[in-house]
Write a protein that holds these residues in place. Structure first.
Motif, PDB file in Angstrom:
ATOM      1  N   ASP A   1      -1.230   8.918  10.248  1.00  0.00           N
ATOM      2  CA  ASP A   1      -1.133   9.559   8.946  1.00  0.00           C
ATOM      3  C   ASP A   1       0.290  10.062   8.737  1.00  0.00           C
ATOM      4  O   ASP A   1       0.712  11.046   9.343  1.00  0.00           O
ATOM      5  CB  ASP A   1      -2.120  10.724   8.836  1.00  0.00           C
ATOM      6  CG  ASP A   1      -2.149  11.323   7.434  1.00  0.00           C
ATOM      7  OD1 ASP A   1      -1.418  10.831   6.555  1.00  0.00           O
ATOM      8  OD2 ASP A   1      -2.927  12.289   7.221  1.00  0.00           O
ATOM      9  N   ALA A   2       1.005   9.357   7.868  1.00  0.00           N
ATOM     10  CA  ALA A   2       2.369   9.770   7.530  1.00  0.00           C
ATOM     11  C   ALA A   2       2.433  10.473   6.183  1.00  0.00           C
ATOM     12  O   ALA A   2       3.514  10.671   5.634  1.00  0.00           O
ATOM     13  CB  ALA A   2       3.299   8.549   7.525  1.00  0.00           C
ATOM     14  N   GLY A   3       1.276  10.846   5.648  1.00  0.00           N
ATOM     15  CA  GLY A   3       1.259  11.583   4.394  1.00  0.00           C
ATOM     16  C   GLY A   3       1.290  10.687   3.167  1.00  0.00           C
ATOM     17  O   GLY A   3       0.876   9.529   3.203  1.00  0.00           O
ATOM     18  N   LEU A   4       1.818  11.238   2.085  1.00  0.00           N
ATOM     19  CA  LEU A   4       1.790  10.548   0.796  1.00  0.00           C
ATOM     20  C   LEU A   4       3.168  10.091   0.326  1.00  0.00           C
ATOM     21  O   LEU A   4       3.312   9.676  -0.824  1.00  0.00           O
ATOM     22  CB  LEU A   4       1.163  11.467  -0.269  1.00  0.00           C
ATOM     23  CG  LEU A   4      -0.293  11.879  -0.031  1.00  0.00           C
ATOM     24  CD1 LEU A   4      -0.766  12.828  -1.127  1.00  0.00           C
ATOM     25  CD2 LEU A   4      -1.198  10.658   0.038  1.00  0.00           C
ATOM     26  N   ASP A   5       4.150  10.144   1.186  1.00  0.00           N
ATOM     27  CA  ASP A   5       5.503   9.716   0.828  1.00  0.00           C
ATOM     28  C   ASP A   5       5.735   8.294   1.332  1.00  0.00           C
ATOM     29  O   ASP A   5       5.689   8.043   2.547  1.00  0.00           O
ATOM     30  CB  ASP A   5       6.530  10.661   1.456  1.00  0.00           C
ATOM     31  CG  ASP A   5       7.959  10.374   1.003  1.00  0.00           C
ATOM     32  OD1 ASP A   5       8.273   9.205   0.695  1.00  0.00           O
ATOM     33  OD2 ASP A   5       8.766  11.322   0.963  1.00  0.00           O
ATOM     34  N   PRO A   6       5.963   7.334   0.419  1.00  0.00           N
ATOM     35  CA  PRO A   6       6.201   5.961   0.868  1.00  0.00           C
ATOM     36  C   PRO A   6       7.344   5.838   1.855  1.00  0.00           C
ATOM     37  O   PRO A   6       7.295   5.033   2.791  1.00  0.00           O
ATOM     38  CB  PRO A   6       6.510   5.214  -0.442  1.00  0.00           C
ATOM     39  CG  PRO A   6       5.892   6.042  -1.513  1.00  0.00           C
ATOM     40  CD  PRO A   6       6.003   7.461  -1.046  1.00  0.00           C
TER      41      PRO A   6
ATOM     42  N   GLU B   1       2.718   5.795  -5.043  1.00  0.00           N
ATOM     43  CA  GLU B   1       3.379   6.317  -6.242  1.00  0.00           C
ATOM     44  C   GLU B   1       2.638   5.927  -7.513  1.00  0.00           C
ATOM     45  O   GLU B   1       3.146   6.117  -8.620  1.00  0.00           O
ATOM     46  CB  GLU B   1       4.818   5.820  -6.290  1.00  0.00           C
ATOM     47  CG  GLU B   1       5.674   6.347  -5.133  1.00  0.00           C
ATOM     48  CD  GLU B   1       7.128   5.934  -5.227  1.00  0.00           C
ATOM     49  OE1 GLU B   1       7.394   4.810  -5.717  1.00  0.00           O
ATOM     50  OE2 GLU B   1       7.986   6.746  -4.831  1.00  0.00           O
ATOM     51  N   ASP B   2       1.436   5.400  -7.388  1.00  0.00           N
ATOM     52  CA  ASP B   2       0.624   5.041  -8.549  1.00  0.00           C
ATOM     53  C   ASP B   2       0.340   6.285  -9.387  1.00  0.00           C
ATOM     54  O   ASP B   2       0.227   7.398  -8.854  1.00  0.00           O
ATOM     55  CB  ASP B   2      -0.686   4.408  -8.075  1.00  0.00           C
ATOM     56  CG  ASP B   2      -1.424   3.662  -9.181  1.00  0.00           C
ATOM     57  OD1 ASP B   2      -1.378   2.423  -9.191  1.00  0.00           O
ATOM     58  OD2 ASP B   2      -2.047   4.340 -10.035  1.00  0.00           O
ATOM     59  N   ARG B   3       0.184   6.097 -10.691  1.00  0.00           N
ATOM     60  CA  ARG B   3      -0.098   7.231 -11.572  1.00  0.00           C
ATOM     61  C   ARG B   3      -1.506   7.776 -11.394  1.00  0.00           C
ATOM     62  O   ARG B   3      -1.788   8.922 -11.771  1.00  0.00           O
ATOM     63  CB  ARG B   3       0.098   6.806 -13.035  1.00  0.00           C
ATOM     64  CG  ARG B   3       1.557   6.624 -13.428  1.00  0.00           C
ATOM     65  CD  ARG B   3       1.656   6.068 -14.825  1.00  0.00           C
ATOM     66  NE  ARG B   3       1.127   4.700 -14.901  1.00  0.00           N
ATOM     67  CZ  ARG B   3       1.083   3.990 -16.030  1.00  0.00           C
ATOM     68  NH1 ARG B   3       1.498   4.522 -17.165  1.00  0.00           N
ATOM     69  NH2 ARG B   3       0.613   2.756 -16.024  1.00  0.00           N
ATOM     70  N   SER B   4      -2.394   6.965 -10.839  1.00  0.00           N
ATOM     71  CA  SER B   4      -3.779   7.396 -10.639  1.00  0.00           C
ATOM     72  C   SER B   4      -3.949   7.978  -9.242  1.00  0.00           C
ATOM     73  O   SER B   4      -3.647   7.330  -8.241  1.00  0.00           O
ATOM     74  CB  SER B   4      -4.734   6.212 -10.826  1.00  0.00           C
ATOM     75  OG  SER B   4      -6.032   6.511 -10.344  1.00  0.00           O
ATOM     76  N   PHE B   5      -4.497   9.194  -9.165  1.00  0.00           N
ATOM     77  CA  PHE B   5      -4.713   9.795  -7.852  1.00  0.00           C
ATOM     78  C   PHE B   5      -5.740   9.005  -7.057  1.00  0.00           C
ATOM     79  O   PHE B   5      -5.658   8.930  -5.828  1.00  0.00           O
ATOM     80  CB  PHE B   5      -5.164  11.246  -7.978  1.00  0.00           C
ATOM     81  CG  PHE B   5      -5.468  11.871  -6.647  1.00  0.00           C
ATOM     82  CD1 PHE B   5      -4.441  12.253  -5.792  1.00  0.00           C
ATOM     83  CD2 PHE B   5      -6.779  12.046  -6.225  1.00  0.00           C
ATOM     84  CE1 PHE B   5      -4.720  12.806  -4.542  1.00  0.00           C
ATOM     85  CE2 PHE B   5      -7.068  12.598  -4.982  1.00  0.00           C
ATOM     86  CZ  PHE B   5      -6.029  12.984  -4.150  1.00  0.00           C
TER      87      PHE B   5
ATOM     88  N   ALA C   1      -6.867   5.956  -2.250  1.00  0.00           N
ATOM     89  CA  ALA C   1      -7.366   4.726  -1.624  1.00  0.00           C
ATOM     90  C   ALA C   1      -6.279   4.062  -0.790  1.00  0.00           C
ATOM     91  O   ALA C   1      -6.543   3.567   0.323  1.00  0.00           O
ATOM     92  CB  ALA C   1      -7.879   3.759  -2.691  1.00  0.00           C
ATOM     93  N   ALA C   2      -5.046   4.027  -1.305  1.00  0.00           N
ATOM     94  CA  ALA C   2      -3.939   3.433  -0.558  1.00  0.00           C
ATOM     95  C   ALA C   2      -3.664   4.221   0.722  1.00  0.00           C
ATOM     96  O   ALA C   2      -3.421   3.640   1.788  1.00  0.00           O
ATOM     97  CB  ALA C   2      -2.689   3.382  -1.436  1.00  0.00           C
ATOM     98  N   HIS C   3      -3.721   5.543   0.606  1.00  0.00           N
ATOM     99  CA  HIS C   3      -3.499   6.397   1.780  1.00  0.00           C
ATOM    100  C   HIS C   3      -4.573   6.140   2.839  1.00  0.00           C
ATOM    101  O   HIS C   3      -4.269   5.990   4.039  1.00  0.00           O
ATOM    102  CB  HIS C   3      -3.502   7.860   1.335  1.00  0.00           C
ATOM    103  CG  HIS C   3      -3.201   8.822   2.420  1.00  0.00           C
ATOM    104  ND1 HIS C   3      -3.778  10.074   2.492  1.00  0.00           N
ATOM    105  CD2 HIS C   3      -2.385   8.738   3.509  1.00  0.00           C
ATOM    106  CE1 HIS C   3      -3.329  10.704   3.559  1.00  0.00           C
ATOM    107  NE2 HIS C   3      -2.477   9.920   4.190  1.00  0.00           N
TER     108      HIS C   3
ATOM    109  N   LEU D   1       0.824  -1.205   0.000  1.00  0.00           N
ATOM    110  CA  LEU D   1       0.000   0.000   0.000  1.00  0.00           C
ATOM    111  C   LEU D   1       0.863   1.262   0.000  1.00  0.00           C
ATOM    112  O   LEU D   1       0.543   2.243  -0.682  1.00  0.00           O
ATOM    113  CB  LEU D   1      -0.929  -0.002   1.217  1.00  0.00           C
ATOM    114  CG  LEU D   1      -2.115  -0.961   1.158  1.00  0.00           C
ATOM    115  CD1 LEU D   1      -2.795  -1.053   2.515  1.00  0.00           C
ATOM    116  CD2 LEU D   1      -3.126  -0.520   0.094  1.00  0.00           C
ATOM    117  N   ALA D   2       1.944   1.219   0.741  1.00  0.00           N
ATOM    118  CA  ALA D   2       2.866   2.358   0.736  1.00  0.00           C
ATOM    119  C   ALA D   2       3.449   2.567  -0.656  1.00  0.00           C
ATOM    120  O   ALA D   2       3.556   3.702  -1.145  1.00  0.00           O
ATOM    121  CB  ALA D   2       3.971   2.149   1.762  1.00  0.00           C
ATOM    122  N   ALA D   3       3.819   1.472  -1.328  1.00  0.00           N
ATOM    123  CA  ALA D   3       4.346   1.577  -2.691  1.00  0.00           C
ATOM    124  C   ALA D   3       3.301   2.132  -3.652  1.00  0.00           C
ATOM    125  O   ALA D   3       3.627   2.865  -4.598  1.00  0.00           O
ATOM    126  CB  ALA D   3       4.824   0.205  -3.165  1.00  0.00           C
ATOM    127  N   ALA D   4       2.016   1.817  -3.400  1.00  0.00           N
ATOM    128  CA  ALA D   4       0.942   2.295  -4.267  1.00  0.00           C
ATOM    129  C   ALA D   4       0.736   3.800  -4.160  1.00  0.00           C
ATOM    130  O   ALA D   4       0.018   4.383  -4.983  1.00  0.00           O
ATOM    131  CB  ALA D   4      -0.363   1.562  -3.947  1.00  0.00           C
TER     132      ALA D   4
END
Length: 269
Positions: free
Chosen positions: A207-212, A186-190, A195-197, A181-184
């Motif tokens: 909540d650690a944000g959007l940085d894997p 970086e998915d190209r789709s927001f 959803a992963a976040h 999920l952390a790797a996701a």
């Protein structure tokens, strides 16, 4: 035409259900009242008509509609219907398979996660998406490997499917799930990223944000990343992209509240 090896079973089920259709397990007839609130240009079929539609071997669109109407009914989870959804998950028509996958998500048991996992690799993206969405509503750790596989962009081109997969994984407190999920993020789709976040926050209460990298460092410094895991629920009958939802407008004043996946007990949360 429905696959030959299933035809005899389908015929037997059809005969049994025509006598049964329209009744709940306690004998109450609820079909007509249930369809108050349906939409679309077509009038609601009678219960017997819906069963006949579902087993129309010559017309795939009738089969798809029959599954949709029955799955939407308050008695759509009766064993006879669930058995038919399982059979029609192997229908040669992708729209029928998608309708069956949706029906299993609504009414299937944890054991149906295996069939939905198989449908995650269907050639048709709508079928895969409905299978992934169904796995949000059924809890079975046996589905995790298949879900993890479809979260990878190189394996799954459809962003809607990856989004539903990321949502479904939010019920499994496992470090491999956490890492994927952390790797996701970086998915190209927001939509997938969001959803992963959300699933990461569901699993951890953090909540650690959007940085894997931030998620990885936080998990490595935490004795138990899942200590504050939040109870997993899903919201049924939300508007979606396809024809399968045009029959029911539960999200318009009739939407039920968040639901717990079947198979997810309080001990599993």
């Amino acid at each position: 035409m429905v696959k030959t090896r299933s035809a005899a079973c389908v015929a037997c089920l059809a005969l049994g259900m025509i006598a049964h259709v329209g009744c709940t397990s306690d004998g109450g007839v609820t079909y007509a009242s249930f369809y108050e609130g349906l939409t679309g240009d077509e009038p609601a079929p009678t219960p017997v008509e819906a069963v006949a539609m579902m087993f129309n071997r010559e017309d795939a669109d009738q089969r798809r509609k029959g599954v949709g109407w029955l799955a939407a009914s308050s008695f759509g989870g009766e064993p006879e219907y669930v058995a038919s959804y399982r059979l029609l998950a192997a229908d040669p028509n992708p729209n029928v398979r998608a309708a069956a996958a949706r029906a299993l998500g609504l009414h299937g048991s944890p054991e149906d996660a295996q069939l939905l996992s198989v449908l995650l690799t269907d050639e048709d993206p709508l079928v895969r998406w409905q299978a992934a969405d169904g796995l949000r509503k059924i809890h079975n750790p046996a589905a995790v490997p298949a879900l993890l596989d479809r979260l990878i962009e190189d394996n799954e081109e459809d962003a809607d499917t990856r989004t539903a997969v990321a949502q479904a994984l939010g019920q499994y407190a496992d470090r491999i799930v956490f890492n994927r999920l952390a790797a996701a993020l970086e998915d190209r789709s927001f939509a997938v990223v969001n959803a992963a976040h959300q699933s990461l926050m569901q699993l951890t209460g953090h909540d650690a944000g959007l940085d894997p990298g931030d998620w990885s460092r936080w998990a490595d410094s935490t004795p138990n990343p899942f200590a504050n895991q939040r109870p997993y629920t899903y919201q049924p009958y939300k508007p979606t992209r396809d024809f399968l939802d045009r029959y029911v407008l539960f999200w318009n004043n009739k939407s039920p509240g968040p639901q717990t996946p079947r198979g997810l007990s309080s001990a599993d949360k």
